[in-house]
Design an enzyme around this catalytic site. Structure first.
Site, mmCIF file in Angstrom:
data_model
loop_
_atom_site.group_PDB
_atom_site.id
_atom_site.type_symbol
_atom_site.label_atom_id
_atom_site.label_comp_id
_atom_site.label_asym_id
_atom_site.label_seq_id
_atom_site.Cartn_x
_atom_site.Cartn_y
_atom_site.Cartn_z
ATOM 1 N N TRP A 205 0.757 -1.182 -0.147
ATOM 2 C CA TRP A 205 -0.088 0.022 -0.152
ATOM 3 C C TRP A 205 0.764 1.218 0.187
ATOM 4 O O TRP A 205 1.943 1.362 0.578
ATOM 5 C CB TRP A 205 -0.794 0.224 1.066
ATOM 6 C CG TRP A 205 -1.623 1.231 1.416
ATOM 7 C CD1 TRP A 205 -2.622 1.727 0.797
ATOM 8 C CD2 TRP A 205 -1.216 2.405 2.065
ATOM 9 N NE1 TRP A 205 -3.035 2.932 0.954
ATOM 10 C CE2 TRP A 205 -2.323 3.493 1.965
ATOM 11 C CE3 TRP A 205 -0.247 2.773 3.101
ATOM 12 C CZ2 TRP A 205 -2.339 4.450 2.716
ATOM 13 C CZ3 TRP A 205 -0.143 3.792 3.671
ATOM 14 C CH2 TRP A 205 -1.195 4.897 3.448
ATOM 15 N N ASN B 142 -11.419 -1.416 -0.570
ATOM 16 C CA ASN B 142 -10.403 -1.141 0.545
ATOM 17 C C ASN B 142 -10.032 -2.309 1.430
ATOM 18 O O ASN B 142 -9.575 -2.171 2.448
ATOM 19 C CB ASN B 142 -10.640 -0.138 1.260
ATOM 20 C CG ASN B 142 -10.799 1.418 0.686
ATOM 21 O OD1 ASN B 142 -9.648 1.893 0.199
ATOM 22 N ND2 ASN B 142 -11.896 2.135 0.437
ATOM 23 N N CYS C 20 -10.171 2.513 -8.166
ATOM 24 C CA CYS C 20 -9.320 2.650 -6.958
ATOM 25 C C CYS C 20 -9.539 1.607 -6.169
ATOM 26 O O CYS C 20 -10.287 0.759 -5.963
ATOM 27 C CB CYS C 20 -9.945 3.883 -6.377
ATOM 28 S SG CYS C 20 -9.060 4.358 -4.730
ATOM 29 N N ARG D 233 -10.264 -2.533 7.749
ATOM 30 C CA ARG D 233 -10.998 -1.435 8.056
ATOM 31 C C ARG D 233 -12.460 -1.622 8.484
ATOM 32 O O ARG D 233 -13.299 -0.782 7.906
ATOM 33 C CB ARG D 233 -10.870 -0.778 6.542
ATOM 34 C CG ARG D 233 -10.933 0.781 6.691
ATOM 35 C CD ARG D 233 -11.053 1.520 5.414
ATOM 36 N NE ARG D 233 -10.630 2.989 5.549
ATOM 37 C CZ ARG D 233 -11.267 3.717 4.543
ATOM 38 N NH1 ARG D 233 -11.684 3.480 3.448
ATOM 39 N NH2 ARG D 233 -11.038 5.083 4.583
ATOM 40 N N ASP E 189 -2.242 5.783 -3.208
ATOM 41 C CA ASP E 189 -2.770 6.693 -2.100
ATOM 42 C C ASP E 189 -1.561 7.294 -1.676
ATOM 43 O O ASP E 189 -1.705 8.420 -0.710
ATOM 44 C CB ASP E 189 -3.298 5.864 -1.082
ATOM 45 C CG ASP E 189 -4.716 5.644 -0.847
ATOM 46 O OD1 ASP E 189 -5.416 6.157 -1.622
ATOM 47 O OD2 ASP E 189 -5.209 4.820 0.144
ATOM 48 N N LYS F 277 -15.805 7.550 -8.656
ATOM 49 C CA LYS F 277 -14.730 6.748 -8.225
ATOM 50 C C LYS F 277 -15.027 5.533 -7.575
ATOM 51 O O LYS F 277 -15.620 5.869 -6.484
ATOM 52 C CB LYS F 277 -13.867 7.986 -7.260
ATOM 53 C CG LYS F 277 -12.462 7.148 -6.651
ATOM 54 C CD LYS F 277 -11.986 8.214 -5.702
ATOM 55 C CE LYS F 277 -10.641 7.667 -5.119
ATOM 56 N NZ LYS F 277 -10.267 8.522 -4.066
ATOM 57 N N TRP F 278 -14.576 4.420 -8.254
ATOM 58 C CA TRP F 278 -15.077 2.942 -7.419
ATOM 59 C C TRP F 278 -13.778 2.624 -6.828
ATOM 60 O O TRP F 278 -13.196 2.153 -7.254
ATOM 61 C CB TRP F 278 -15.510 2.260 -8.705
ATOM 62 C CG TRP F 278 -15.707 0.858 -8.292
ATOM 63 C CD1 TRP F 278 -15.296 0.056 -7.473
ATOM 64 C CD2 TRP F 278 -16.803 0.032 -9.065
ATOM 65 N NE1 TRP F 278 -15.921 -1.305 -7.553
ATOM 66 C CE2 TRP F 278 -16.831 -1.336 -8.372
ATOM 67 C CE3 TRP F 278 -17.478 0.168 -10.046
ATOM 68 C CZ2 TRP F 278 -17.453 -2.211 -9.012
ATOM 69 C CZ3 TRP F 278 -18.211 -0.881 -10.596
ATOM 70 C CH2 TRP F 278 -18.377 -1.910 -9.947
ATOM 71 N N ASP F 279 -14.064 2.743 -5.344
ATOM 72 C CA ASP F 279 -12.865 2.168 -4.668
ATOM 73 C C ASP F 279 -13.107 0.881 -4.012
ATOM 74 O O ASP F 279 -14.355 0.088 -3.977
ATOM 75 C CB ASP F 279 -13.104 3.136 -3.349
ATOM 76 C CG ASP F 279 -11.606 3.136 -2.521
ATOM 77 O OD1 ASP F 279 -10.721 2.470 -2.628
ATOM 78 O OD2 ASP F 279 -11.344 4.267 -1.646
HETATM 79 C C1 DGJ Z 1 -8.936 4.702 -0.356
HETATM 80 C C2 DGJ Z 1 -8.825 5.737 -1.357
HETATM 81 O O1 DGJ Z 1 -7.654 5.096 -2.206
HETATM 82 C C3 DGJ Z 1 -8.692 7.242 -1.166
HETATM 83 O O2 DGJ Z 1 -8.201 8.133 -2.033
HETATM 84 C C4 DGJ Z 1 -9.996 7.497 -0.441
HETATM 85 O O3 DGJ Z 1 -10.844 7.366 -1.349
HETATM 86 C C5 DGJ Z 1 -10.346 6.695 0.787
HETATM 87 N N1 DGJ Z 1 -10.359 5.322 0.236
HETATM 88 C C6 DGJ Z 1 -11.851 6.829 1.209
HETATM 89 O O4 DGJ Z 1 -11.951 5.808 2.125
#
Ligand code: DGJ
Length: 741
Positions: free
Chosen positions: A200, A481, A527, A444, A549, A477-479
């Site tokens: 990351w 995480n 993303c 998270r 990030d 923006k499709w994230d």
């Molecule tokens: C991770 C993304 O990479 C960031 O740019 C941001 O959108 C955060 N998540 C938001 O939770």
């Protein structure tokens, strides 16, 4: 470009101006690989390349014959256990427990263009004369399973796109335990292996080592292509560099678990495998069912790494990415994440938007926190309805105010995930990937929705469509995480649990397909905590991705440099953020942050209202610059000039198609006192043209392309070592943009 078949020798020759790919039907009916490299003449008989000698401790295919052993033959799609001992491209578990299979040639077809891969991202053609496809049909006579091997050769560039499709034409159920997209046996091992690895916030750093006897591999078992290793691999001759020498790039168009591997045997031949990671993969194939692998792309360059990268860039920009935004310059955006994180109100957002609009920024992106009870990362994921406490007039209300300022409006979503503290989870606790009676690990504080289930994807599609349907949102923006754990689906029987990882990704692709086709003018940016799923698979749906990030300009030099080996500038989201930087605490000049971000789909991600008048004026100038030059920056031919991994200076440039314009980015990491004179050899210019060169708007002189490429551009400082207050004094993290016209 053409595909020729010589029936008399069973030889296939695929070629274009740059490459030849030659294979033949072996004496036992299996397919043998003869050559992949720079174009060679057409010949009816290349069987002399099929070297076979008798060796001790070798197993042979035919009775009373001691030359044909699969162990020592280069194959198209290697099988294990019937005289080959290397790791295979395929493994099929049969009813009787055996995994032996021998795929023999049955027939073939040659077609113009390229067939679509149903449900999977892949390169494509717009006209049939852009490429030709060979489909080899092989069959394992015992199980009746058919294997179709697809080879597409494009008319332009040393590109071969490959995939495999299994059709169970037998009467018994079988289990596909391994199904590679690509297998390439090379005659020697004189290569450097380059992988793109990290974690990351430090994604896709190139790491190189000499190929050695044994197995070397990278991959992902995280359910997404990952920050750790990218589904991309290069083999290059040790003497090859950016501008000369033999290089082969291997790229997998896939976003889930993958493996990229090279096995060098003790006779120094190399087998490259690329495909879905076989660990935890078990696809049940009932009679009549089929399985299509993702596509893999091989690019051969006889003139170095830059040429290989440029070939990938063009292919992925023009014939992998699709839709309205494919060829359009991308809007300069402001994203509120690093400006506010979760701490925002509509008033704060509008204030930021006002300043951004005044600076000429074109798109406002509202990041995480606008929906459900999302005031921190502990709640709200899954509830894709606006939070009225924060945005009293909903998305349409906020969007219309932003539109009045002259900007477009976009939102952040993370559709694959759910917090336990959400209405969606409370209603459907069985919709997450989890194993009954076992601990549920979180990442998270979130859990992964079971996208292998259609009803889950349908529900999310409905929720997101309800937001997009009135047209106020023009960018998404499709994230994503977190990585997948406890990969088990309540909707599948025990003998299909090995399918879940892949079915999950198919669900992601399905949602992307539905959203992008229902809302074709919405610009999607992928993303995954930055670059955790920055892969060609998602490029098919989202023409740009959030690269990392880590928004520090100096860190970004390495990340964008590494990313550029496979991916085009138009795909790399790159933002100017605040200083000191939030990830590394480094203070860098505003100019350098912009000079790095402009080699990407650029934007801002900072609280503009905290800047001085002077800084805001500088940003206005930067935006004007990006608007003027973004077509060339995003769509020009990109050259790496100097690696940030090798020293204190990094540099890259982009050249227009007609070579009349070019832009050079030059970055010096630390300043030094009384340094040597320096020059930078440029690339890709017209040697006979006289270029007007300016640096940061100041005219430097006129130089021929051949001077700039062979002598170099003088980059020495005017006055290094002077007082830091001197007007031209140099400093740490300095950068320059040279314009050539
Ligand atoms: C991770 C993304 O990479 C960031 O740019 C941001 O959108 C955060 N998540 C938001 O939770």
């Amino acid at each position: 470009m053409s595909i020729v078949y010589y029936e008399s020798t069973g030889t296939f020759h695929l070629y274009n101006d740059e490459i030849s790919y030659i294979m033949m039907i072996l004496p036992n009916g299996q397919m043998g690989q003869l050559y992949f490299g720079k174009k060679v003449h057409l010949r009816e008989d290349y069987s002399y390349l099929l070297e076979m000698v008798s060796r001790s401790m070798t197993s042979y295919v035919f009775e009373n014959e001691r030359t044909l052993s699969l162990e020592h033959i280069k194959q198209e799609y290697g099988v294990y256990g019937s005289s080959d001992y290397r790791l295979p491209a395929v493994e099929i578990l049969q009813d009787n427990g055996s995994r032996i299979c021998d795929f023999v040639y049955r027939t073939h077809r040659i077609i113009g263009g390229k067939p679509k891969l149903e449900g999977l991202p892949a390169t494509y053609t717009e006209k049939d004369d852009e490429a030709q496809t060979l489909i080899l049909t092989l069959q394992d006579p015992i199980t009746g399973v058919e294997l179709e091997l697809f080879y597409t050769i494009f008319s332009r560039g040393g590109i071969l796109a490959r995939s495999a499709c299994f059709v169970n034409g037998g009467t018994e159920t079988v289990h596909l335990l391994k199904a590679m997209s690509l297998c390439l046996d090379l005659p020697d091992c004189d290569y450097d292996w380059i992988q793109f690895s990290g974690a990351w916030a430090r994604e896709r750093h190139p790491r190189m080592r000499r190929l050695e006897q044994g197995i070397q591999s990278v991959g992902s078992m995280r359910g997404h292509s990952s920050h750790e290793h990218n589904p991309f691999l290069i083999l290059k001759r040790p003497s090859a560099d950016e501008n000369q020498g033999e290089v082969i790039g291997f790229s997998l168009i896939y976003s889930g678990n993958f493996i990229a591997q090279a096995e060098v045997d003790t006779h120094d031949t190399t087998r490259v495998l690329l495909g879905i990671h076989p660990e935890w993969f078990d696809w049940k194939l009932d009679p009549g069912e089929s399985f299509q692998t993702p596509e893999a792309v091989m690019v051969y360059s006889g003139s170095g790494l830059n040429h290989m990268s440029q070939t990938f860039h063009r292919l992925y920009r023009e014939r992998l990415a699709r839709g309205y935004w494919r060829d359009r310059v991308r809007p300069i955006l402001i994203n509120n994440w690093e400006a506010t994180y979760f701490d925002f109100t509509e008033e704060k957002i509008l204030k930021l938007a006002r300043t951004a609009a005044d600076a000429g920024i074109e798109l406002f992106v509202l990041d995480d926190g606008w929906f459900g009870e999302r005031s921190s990362d502990r709640a709200g994921l899954g509830d894709w309805v606006v939070n009225r406490d924060r945005l009293p007039d909903g998305i349409p209300g906020l969007a219309s105010r932003i539109r009045e300022m002259g900007m477009k409006f976009g939102i952040w979503i993370e559709p694959e995930m759910v917090n336990k503290d959400s209405d969606l989870y409370r209603e459907h606790p069985d919709w997450i990937l989890t194993v009954p009676n076992r601990n549920q690990t979180h990442g998270r504080y979130q859990h992964v929705l079971d996208f292998s289930r259609k009803e889950v994807v349908d529900t999310i599609f409905q929720m997101i469509s309800d937001i997009l349907k009135d047209g106020s949102v023009t960018y998404v923006k499709w994230d994503m995480n977190r990585s997948i754990t406890e990969c088990w689906s309540a909707a599948l029987p025990a003998d299909r649990q090995g399918e879940v990882f892949h079915r999950y990704i198919l669900g992601v692709y399905d949602l992307y397909e539905r959203l992008t086709s229902t809302f074709p003018q919405v610009l999607f940016e992928s993303c995954a905590s930055g670059g955790g799923r920055f892969d060609p698979g998602l490029l098919y749906y989202a023409p740009q991705g959030w690269t990392s990030d880590d928004t520090d300009a100096i860190e970004r030099l390495k990340i964008q440099y590494g990313t550029s080996f496979c991916y085009p500038v138009s795909s790399m989201g790159a933002h100017v953020s605040t200083s000191p930087n939030h990830q590394v605490g480094r203070a860098t000049p505003l100019s350098t942050r912009a000079n790095v971000a402009c080699f990407g789909t650029s934007g801002y991600e900072m609280d503009l209202n905290r800047l001085s008048e002077r800084e805001l004026a500088e940003i206005k100038d930067q935006v004007t610059f990006m608007k003027k030059w973004r077509r060339l920056l995003q769509y020009g031919t990109f050259f790496r000039l100097k690696s940030p991994f090798d020293g204190n200076i990094a540099s890259w440039m982009t050249v227009s198609d007609d070579r009349s314009q070019a832009i050079v980015g030059w970055y010096r990491i630390l300043n030094s006192v009384n340094p040597p004179y320096t020059r930078m050899k440029l690339a890709g210019l017209d040697p006979d043209r006289l270029y007007k060169v300016s640096k940061d708007g100041v005219f430097l002189g006129e130089f021929y392309g051949d001077e700039l490429m062979n002598v170099g551009l003088i980059t020495s400082d005017a006055c290094s070592g002077e007082s830091p207050d001197a007007p031209d004094a140099s400093h740490d993290f300095e950068s320059r943009i040279y314009i050539l016209e």
